[in-house]
Enzyme design. Structure first.
Site, PDB file in Angstrom:
ATOM      1  CD  GLU A   1       9.736  -3.566  21.530  1.00  0.00           C
ATOM      2  OE1 GLU A   1       8.721  -4.232  21.764  1.00  0.00           O
ATOM      3  OE2 GLU A   1      10.223  -3.447  20.383  1.00  0.00           O
TER       4      GLU A   1
ATOM      5  CG  ASP B   1       9.003  -0.853  17.632  1.00  0.00           C
ATOM      6  OD1 ASP B   1       8.403  -1.096  18.686  1.00  0.00           O
ATOM      7  OD2 ASP B   1       8.656  -1.301  16.518  1.00  0.00           O
TER       8      ASP B   1
END
Length: 666
Positions: A430, A401
């Protein structure tokens, strides 16, 4: 292609500047060789360079591949148009995983030089005796090289040819002999190579196929089996109630199941439904607000189950031939044990408070970012410990993330450490951010990356972007085309029109070797939390969302078809070979992918609301067929077969927006 590298006595190595035979602009090379080029086992990789020399004598070039075990293989390069630019290319494939290297050797080619002179002079009777002497000498040298390689038939053939090169032999017979296929093959393999000039060695990291080719399905375990009692209180689902969703993902042909963070969620500043600041005590909170008295990144939220339940979940996934991808979100809630035990891992402001995450005017009081500069050694080692802990519990893939909010050098270090002990582990970045940062993350080792695909909708945008990904960036950047995420409800899906959902799935699954779906997409979930916002109403990030996945209408069948087609066709499992064909209609996109004998041609409408009709002009060379060929095109979606030539016509409907053709010659 040959296992030998003849005439190495002439090899000259130049560490800087030009060699005797200049070789420049070698590609692919990442950061001057500091990082390896990306490849997977058996993937077709294009290597190119400019090779030239002074004067008019012929040059040639070869790629020398060195395997992880030290064995070498030579692949001769081919000069390509435009010839005046001295561009040489070769395609290579590496069969085993590990760290390979390659170099390019430019070399003087006396046989090609002689051959050129012979074709020009022999028909005119010029220098016949000298030409025969020189040609015979080169053939004998090649025969001696064949002897050293213990290839007796080639040695015999070459000596016999040398004996035939006498002035009394008619010129046309000499030319017929030296132009024969057996002599061409033998001289290509064993002919003299002079003034061999090697480049430096450049690394290629060959990884397992999943690093390039994968189909991802994301769901929240807490929503699977979640239920409300008579008072309206929600009860969480967990790992043991999610086995059925694993079975559904496998039935649709997905091979990776991605889980949002599964750790304890902090109560401080906990977010309520639709990201509100006034959470109800029973609201589950955002899984990305990691850390509570029950533990941090190494712990499991008690509502989901214990370690044994997680291991049962992983075992079920493996039984279904699925891999588990776990979210690695390096941030903490104010309740995380790190906040108490390691305040130096955060940023303390002048008023004594810890800085929370914010992107003004947005504030995320429930999340503390990490500071990697105060105690890098301690924080680095802690993250490595956590990653290795989850690897020991069966996790083989990490979806990272917001990696762009952490130092690039940290990821460089972490991925290298993991690779040393667990080369099978894959990291997905990401990062929807600036191009240079996304590129840097790919270069330091992220095997896959999120992309701008979500926002590329027109034909010219898709064509331009895929050309960039498949050519300019393919050495270091592997795309994963997610059609949606819990954070992104794209504007083009907010109509809820099933046709646009089908179109985006078809594009993602056939343009990129890796693609992904967040659950709810197959049910056409589309409501936005506000006009002009790309966020979901009633987002699953902040509440339980159990679903009836068999409700009609749905995309379950299409998703299964797409993944089955991808598994059948190697051309859809690679990135580097994609070609766009001409369709005059702006709402029709046509592209082919090619790998070996497998050719797939996709014709897709970009208009979810109307029927579109268009001519299709095929580039036969790009498909691997001679001009004027007649083709058999079998639609893998409908099962229908058509017979096409270079110019064709299609009609596409919202209910049938694409053809995915397997192309063969008639």
């Amino acid at each position: 292609m040959t296992e030998t590298t003849p005439n190495r006595a002439h090899l000259r190595r130049t560490e800087g500047g030009f060699g005797r035979i200049p070789v420049t602009d070698v590609a692919p090379v990442i950061c001057a060789g500091a990082y390896p080029v990306k490849a997977v086992a058996h993937e077709r990789l294009l290597i190119r360079a400019n090779v030239f020399r002074e004067g008019h004598d012929a040059v040639n070039a070869s790629v020398i591949l060195t395997a992880p075990d030290g064995t070498q293989r030579r692949i001769d390069m081919t000069q390509v148009e435009p010839m005046g630019l001295d561009i040489w290319e070769a395609h290579v494939r590496m069969a085993t995983e590990g760290l390979w290297t390659y170099r390019i050797e430019g070399w003087s080619d006396p046989w090609s030089t002689w051959h050129h002179h012979a074709e020009a002079k022999l028909p005119l009777g010029m220098d016949v005796e000298l030409l025969c002497m020189e040609g015979a000498e080169l053939l004998v040298l090649a025969a001696e090289e064949a002897d050293r390689a213990q290839v007796a038939p080639a040695a015999h053939l070459l000596r016999a040819a040398a004996e035939s090169l006498v002035p009394q032999t008619p010129a046309e017979e000499i030319l017929e002999l030296v132009n024969s296929r057996p002599i061409e093959r033998a001289m290509a393999r064993f002919g003299p190579r002079e003034c061999v000039s090697p480049t430096k060695e450049y690394p290629i990291l060959v990884e397992r196929q999943r690093a390039l080719f994968s189909s991802w399905y994301e769901f929240f375990p807490r929503s699977q089996g979640a239920w409300q009692d008579g008072t309206g209180k929600w009860h969480s689902g967990g790992f043991d109630t999610s086995h059925e969703r694993l079975e559904a993902a496998a039935a649709m042909g997905f091979d990776v199941v991605y889980l949002p963070p599964i750790h304890p969620i902090g109560q401080a500043f906990k977010k309520g439904r639709n990201n509100s600041l006034d959470a109800h005590p029973d609201d589950p909170g955002s899984p990305w607000a990691i850390g509570a008295p029950e533990g941090g990144h190494d712990a499991i939220h008690p509502d989901l189950g214990d370690v044994a339940a997680f291991e049962r979940f992983v075992a079920k996934a493996k039984e279904l031939d699925l891999e588990i991808a776990l979210d690695l979100a390096l941030q903490a809630s104010p309740d995380h044990p790190w906040v108490r035990e390691h305040p130096e891992w955060f940023t303390t402001r002048l008023d004594g408070t810890i800085a929370y995450a914010e992107n003004p005017p947005k504030k995320y009081q429930d999340i503390y970012p990490l500071n990697f500069d105060n105690d890098p050694e301690g924080l680095y080692e802690e993250v490595l410990r956590i990653v290795r802990l989850w690897i020991s519990r069966g996790v083989t893939i990490f979806r990272v993330d917001n990696p762009h909010t952490k130092p690039v050098e940290f990821w460089d270090w972490l991925i290298r450490q993991v690779r040393r002990t667990n080369p099978e582990v894959i990291f997905l970045a990401e990062a929807f951010t600036k191009p240079q940062m996304m590129a840097a993350l790919g270069k330091v080792g992220f095997q896959q990356s999120y992309t701008y695909f979500t926002w590329r909708v027109t034909k010219w945008e898709l064509t331009e972007y895929l050309t960039e990904l498949s050519q300019d960036m393919s050495a270091y950047y592997r795309p994963n085309f997610f059609v949606n995420t819990p954070d992104i409800n794209p504007f083009h899906l907010q109509s809820g029109n099933p046709a646009i959902f089908a179109i985006r799935a078809i594009l993602a699954a056939t343009l990129s070797p890796s693609w992904g779906v967040y659950s709810g997409f197959e049910l056409f979930e589309h409501e936005a939390n506000a006009p002009g916002r790309e966020e979901y109403l009633n987002s699953e990030k902040y509440e339980f969302r159990p679903r009836n996945y068999d409700a009609e209408p749905n995309l379950n069948l299409l998703l299964g078809q797409l993944n089955a087609i991808r598994r059948r066709h190697g051309s859809l499992q690679q990135l580097r070979d994609i070609h766009f064909h001409h369709a005059p209609h702006d709402q029709v996109i046509v592209y082919s992918k090619h790998d070996g004998d497998d050719v797939v041609l996709v014709v897709c409408s970009l208009d979810p609301n109307h029927t579109v009709e268009s001519d299709i002009m095929l580039d036969m060379a790009a498909l691997g067929f001679p001009g004027g060929s007649r083709l058999r095109v079998h639609d893998e979606l409908s099962g229908e077969t058509y017979h096409w030539g270079e110019r064709n016509w299609v009609r596409l409907y919202p209910s049938r927006p694409a053809h995915i053709f397997h192309v063969t010659a008639e």
